[in-house]
Write a protein that holds these residues in place. Structure first.
Motif, PDB file in Angstrom:
ATOM      1  N   ALA A 421      -3.254  -8.240   7.932  1.00  0.00           N
ATOM      2  CA  ALA A 421      -2.966  -8.009   9.350  1.00  0.00           C
ATOM      3  C   ALA A 421      -2.201  -6.703   9.464  1.00  0.00           C
ATOM      4  O   ALA A 421      -1.196  -6.497   8.779  1.00  0.00           O
ATOM      5  N   ASN A 422      -2.668  -5.808  10.305  1.00  0.00           N
ATOM      6  CA  ASN A 422      -2.052  -4.500  10.479  1.00  0.00           C
ATOM      7  C   ASN A 422      -1.617  -4.335  11.929  1.00  0.00           C
ATOM      8  O   ASN A 422      -2.426  -4.086  12.814  1.00  0.00           O
ATOM      9  N   PHE A 423      -0.315  -4.510  12.174  1.00  0.00           N
ATOM     10  CA  PHE A 423       0.239  -4.367  13.520  1.00  0.00           C
ATOM     11  C   PHE A 423       1.170  -3.156  13.587  1.00  0.00           C
ATOM     12  O   PHE A 423       2.096  -3.107  14.387  1.00  0.00           O
ATOM     13  N   ALA A 424       0.942  -2.172  12.745  1.00  0.00           N
ATOM     14  CA  ALA A 424       1.831  -1.014  12.650  1.00  0.00           C
ATOM     15  C   ALA A 424       1.697  -0.082  13.849  1.00  0.00           C
ATOM     16  O   ALA A 424       0.635  -0.004  14.485  1.00  0.00           O
ATOM     17  N   SER A 425       2.790   0.613  14.154  1.00  0.00           N
ATOM     18  CA  SER A 425       2.802   1.692  15.148  1.00  0.00           C
ATOM     19  C   SER A 425       2.298   1.259  16.515  1.00  0.00           C
ATOM     20  O   SER A 425       1.463   1.915  17.128  1.00  0.00           O
ATOM     21  N   ARG A 426       2.803   0.115  16.992  1.00  0.00           N
ATOM     22  CA  ARG A 426       2.410  -0.370  18.313  1.00  0.00           C
ATOM     23  C   ARG A 426       3.609  -0.580  19.239  1.00  0.00           C
ATOM     24  O   ARG A 426       3.475  -1.209  20.273  1.00  0.00           O
ATOM     25  N   SER A 427       4.768  -0.067  18.836  1.00  0.00           N
ATOM     26  CA  SER A 427       5.987  -0.182  19.657  1.00  0.00           C
ATOM     27  C   SER A 427       6.301  -1.628  20.017  1.00  0.00           C
ATOM     28  O   SER A 427       6.779  -1.921  21.116  1.00  0.00           O
ATOM     29  N   LEU A 428       6.033  -2.533  19.096  1.00  0.00           N
ATOM     30  CA  LEU A 428       6.265  -3.954  19.356  1.00  0.00           C
ATOM     31  C   LEU A 428       7.756  -4.283  19.281  1.00  0.00           C
ATOM     32  O   LEU A 428       8.443  -3.861  18.355  1.00  0.00           O
ATOM     33  N   SER A 429       8.213  -5.044  20.230  1.00  0.00           N
ATOM     34  CA  SER A 429       9.562  -5.596  20.147  1.00  0.00           C
ATOM     35  C   SER A 429       9.512  -7.073  19.773  1.00  0.00           C
ATOM     36  O   SER A 429      10.532  -7.665  19.422  1.00  0.00           O
ATOM     37  N   GLU A 430       8.320  -7.662  19.831  1.00  0.00           N
ATOM     38  CA  GLU A 430       8.093  -9.057  19.446  1.00  0.00           C
ATOM     39  C   GLU A 430       6.714  -9.158  18.812  1.00  0.00           C
ATOM     40  O   GLU A 430       5.849  -8.303  19.021  1.00  0.00           O
ATOM     41  N   LEU A 431       6.490 -10.215  18.057  1.00  0.00           N
ATOM     42  CA  LEU A 431       5.157 -10.445  17.492  1.00  0.00           C
ATOM     43  C   LEU A 431       4.166 -10.723  18.619  1.00  0.00           C
ATOM     44  O   LEU A 431       4.544 -11.251  19.670  1.00  0.00           O
ATOM     45  N   PRO A 432       2.883 -10.400  18.421  1.00  0.00           N
ATOM     46  CA  PRO A 432       1.877 -10.756  19.432  1.00  0.00           C
ATOM     47  C   PRO A 432       1.920 -12.250  19.726  1.00  0.00           C
ATOM     48  O   PRO A 432       2.058 -13.068  18.811  1.00  0.00           O
ATOM     49  N   ILE A 433       1.806 -12.599  20.988  1.00  0.00           N
ATOM     50  CA  ILE A 433       1.945 -13.993  21.390  1.00  0.00           C
ATOM     51  C   ILE A 433       0.918 -14.876  20.693  1.00  0.00           C
ATOM     52  O   ILE A 433       1.205 -16.012  20.305  1.00  0.00           O
ATOM     53  N   GLU A 434      -0.301 -14.362  20.481  1.00  0.00           N
ATOM     54  CA  GLU A 434      -1.333 -15.159  19.814  1.00  0.00           C
ATOM     55  C   GLU A 434      -0.919 -15.502  18.394  1.00  0.00           C
ATOM     56  O   GLU A 434      -1.103 -16.627  17.928  1.00  0.00           O
ATOM     57  N   PHE A 435      -0.366 -14.482  17.708  1.00  0.00           N
ATOM     58  CA  PHE A 435       0.002 -14.687  16.313  1.00  0.00           C
ATOM     59  C   PHE A 435       1.150 -15.685  16.188  1.00  0.00           C
ATOM     60  O   PHE A 435       1.132 -16.576  15.338  1.00  0.00           O
ATOM     61  N   GLU A 436       2.146 -15.547  17.041  1.00  0.00           N
ATOM     62  CA  GLU A 436       3.279 -16.466  16.970  1.00  0.00           C
ATOM     63  C   GLU A 436       2.867 -17.884  17.351  1.00  0.00           C
ATOM     64  O   GLU A 436       3.382 -18.859  16.814  1.00  0.00           O
TER      65      GLU A 436
END
Length: 597
Positions: A421-436
């Motif tokens: 899973a590659n969620f890099a460089s997306r300015s995330l402050s939380e995990l994607p809701i689907e993933f959590e």
């Protein structure tokens, strides 16, 4: 004189541009016509010879503008009477042969002769894909007809005599211009399939309920605003399709369709699904693009596919977990704000699509004093929906794309396991809701030590085997404890974020071999039994460019740790020259100075 006459003839003009046909060219045309006629005759001979053996006369795709007379005369007996004079030698050769199916589809027919009634033994007639605008009244002589295909023509009505074909089982009238059905349709009591798609019907006759043996009713792409109450009398109905109409409600009588398994009501204006609660055997329900605000309770125990895309749903009922056979669920582009973890109990669920919803909470139901109590596990701001999880083209990795990005495969709809899973460089402050949500469902099912348990739905198992995860270059401050369910994770990159401590869930990842937490705000490292010491398989730990001031002595006990990258930290000990020599030097320094430290 002859030369002069020839020269004068050459100078003659043709002011009317009429094509002059010379005798030689005329002879050529005659020969060509005879050759084409002979070729057609040979073709017909071959087809009739084949029909003599099979009972099927196939004249489809022949560019026929009219039906040859020999077809209508095929059942005339070779008797010496007045009719015999009108029968050609070809017709005499094949007179009296047994034909049970006549295929005239995909031609250029505009009308059918009244002589069609001569072919009385026909049981199947195919006239689809022509330009037929009317049928002869003599068609009712074909009393043995069991199947008629009149699809894709220009019919505006059916002759009254047509409804005398009481032995019909299958009737296809799709892609015509029918504006109404006569009450005569109620006479076709043996009908099993009725296809009325792509017409101009605005209402259906109440006598439709007489068709007790009807199994399939197709009404899509018409102008229907309601269904007749008598539809509840179709006691054998198995499939009902009424997409792309103007339905605003369903009759309560539809709940009497006890054998209905397939129901498609997409692209209408339906607000309430309560009438279908009685249809207990429904296994496929498609109601996308309507105005439905909620699912009925105690419904869908036998559902396999449920598509409620683009409605007005605000929540899923807690008993959605009772849909125990569900394989595909699409609730995308609604107004759902909470996801129940009971979805995690659907052990056959392969694909789950809930993109395009303003989800801000995941909740589960607990029983307190025998009463269900729902409570929220996480809450989110609407900014959490800027991205959606996407599957790579080879289905080996998931990554994030902007929520409005089109043309990609949503990860929750993919039926394969992921390796990374590659969620890099997306300015995330939380995990994607689907993933959590997936992690929380797995945690509730107690799947940390048994990710391939038969109790886990496939849509969860696809994520449980992830081995690599990249969360670098974001704004993450913490990870939920549910993250700990990813017990097969080997590599985790959380560098360039805002972590002040290693999240507690990371210490539960017993198969973790590589952890990169560089460029964060870490102030200390926890090498206790509940910290890094629990990661027995850890080989590489990168924590450079943080705010760590010292390395705990417990590092000595981490014998499997090969690489410790701790440069660019404000360390008080060990000295920089020891750190530059590598992990073994640091470990030896800690052993030698253990008492002092």
């Amino acid at each position: 004189m002859r030369l002069l006459r020839k020269s004068k003839m050459k100078r003659v003009k043709n002011p009317t541009n009429v094509k002059i046909i010379t005798p030689a060219y005329r002879l050529f045309l005659q020969k060509q016509a005879r050759a084409e006629e002979e070729e057609l005759q040979n073709s017909f001979t071959a087809m009739f010879e084949k029909a003599r053996l099979s009972g099927v006369l196939d004249l489809s795709k022949k560019d026929l503008a009219t039906v040859p007379n020999c077809v209508y005369n095929i059942y005339k007996k070779n008797k010496k009477n007045a009719i015999e004079e009108t029968i050609t030698k070809f017709e005499q050769l094949y007179a009296g042969m047994s034909i049970f199916e006549l295929n005239l589809s995909k031609n250029k027919l505009q009308h059918i002769s009244a002589d069609i009634g001569n072919i009385e033994p026909l049981t199947r007639l195919r006239l689809n894909n022509n330009n037929i605008s009317s049928l002869p009244n003599t068609i009712d002589k074909l009393r043995r007809l069991a199947s008629v295909d009149l699809g894709n023509n220009k019919l505006t009505e059916l002759p009254c005599n047509f409804y005398n074909l009481v032995n019909l089982r299958n009737l296809v009238l799709s892609k015509n211009s029918l504006k109404h059905l006569d009450d005569g349709i109620g006479k076709l009591v043996y009908l099993e399939q009725l296809d009325l798609r792509y017409n101009k019907l605005s209402a259906l006759p109440n006598c439709l309920g007489n068709l007790k043996q009807l199994k399939e009713l197709l009404l899509s792409f018409n102008y229907l605003t309601t269904l007749p109450p008598s539809i509840g009398d179709l006691c054998s109905l198995d499939k009902l399709e009424v997409t792309n109409n103007n339905l605003t409600c369903l009759p309560m009588e539809i709940g009497r369709l006890l054998h209905l398994r397939y129901l498609c009501l997409q692209h209408n204006q339906i607000k309430n699904l309560m009438p279908i609660v009685g249809c207990a055997r429904i296994s496929e329900l498609y109601v996308a693009n309507n105005l439905i605000q909620k699912l009925p309770l105690r419904f869908g125990q036998n559902l396999i596919v449920l598509n409620m895309r683009r409605n007005k749903l605000t929540e899923l009922p807690r008993d959605v977990g009772n849909m125990k056979y569900l394989i595909r669920l699409d609730i995308s582009h609604n107004k759902i704000q909470k996801l129940p973890c009971t979805l995690g109990t659907l052990k056959f669920l392969l694909t789950l699509n809930f993109e395009g919803n303003p989800i801000n909470a995941i909740y589960r139901d607990l029983r307190v004093a025998e009463e269900p109590r729902a409570y929220s596990l996480i809450t989110r701001s609407h900014s959490a929906h800027k991205f959606k999880m996407i599957s790579s083209s080879d289905h080996t990795e998931i990554f994030l794309q902007p929520a409005n990005h089109k043309g990609c495969i949503t990860a929750m709809k993919t039926e394969r396991e992921f390796g990374g899973a590659n969620f890099a460089s997306r300015s995330l402050s939380e995990l994607p809701i689907e993933f959590e949500f997936i992690c929380q469902c797995a945690l509730d099912l107690d799947l940390m030590d048994r990710p391939n348990s038969p109790l886990a739905p496939p849509f969860i198992q696809h994520f449980m085997n992830i081995k690599r995860m990249n969360l670098s270059h974001n704004n993450l401050r913490d990870l939920p404890f549910a993250f700990s369910v990813l017990t097969k994770l080997n590599e985790l990159n959380i560098s360039v974020n805002q972590f002040k401590h290693i999240p507690a869930g990371v210490y539960k990842l017993h198969n973790l071999k590589v952890l990169n937490a560089s460029n964060n705000k870490l102030i200390s490292l926890d090498f206790s039994a509940s910290g890094f010491e629990a990661l027995e398989n850890l080989r590489v730990l990168r924590v450079r460019a943080n705010k760590i001031t010292k390395i705990p002595v417990q590092l000595i006990d981490m014998k499997n740790l090969i690489t410790l990258d701790i440069l660019n930290n404000p360390l008080l000990q060990p000295p920089r020259n020891v750190i530059m020599k590598g992990t073994n030097a640091i470990r030896n320094y800690l052993k030698f100075n253990k008492r002092l430290l």
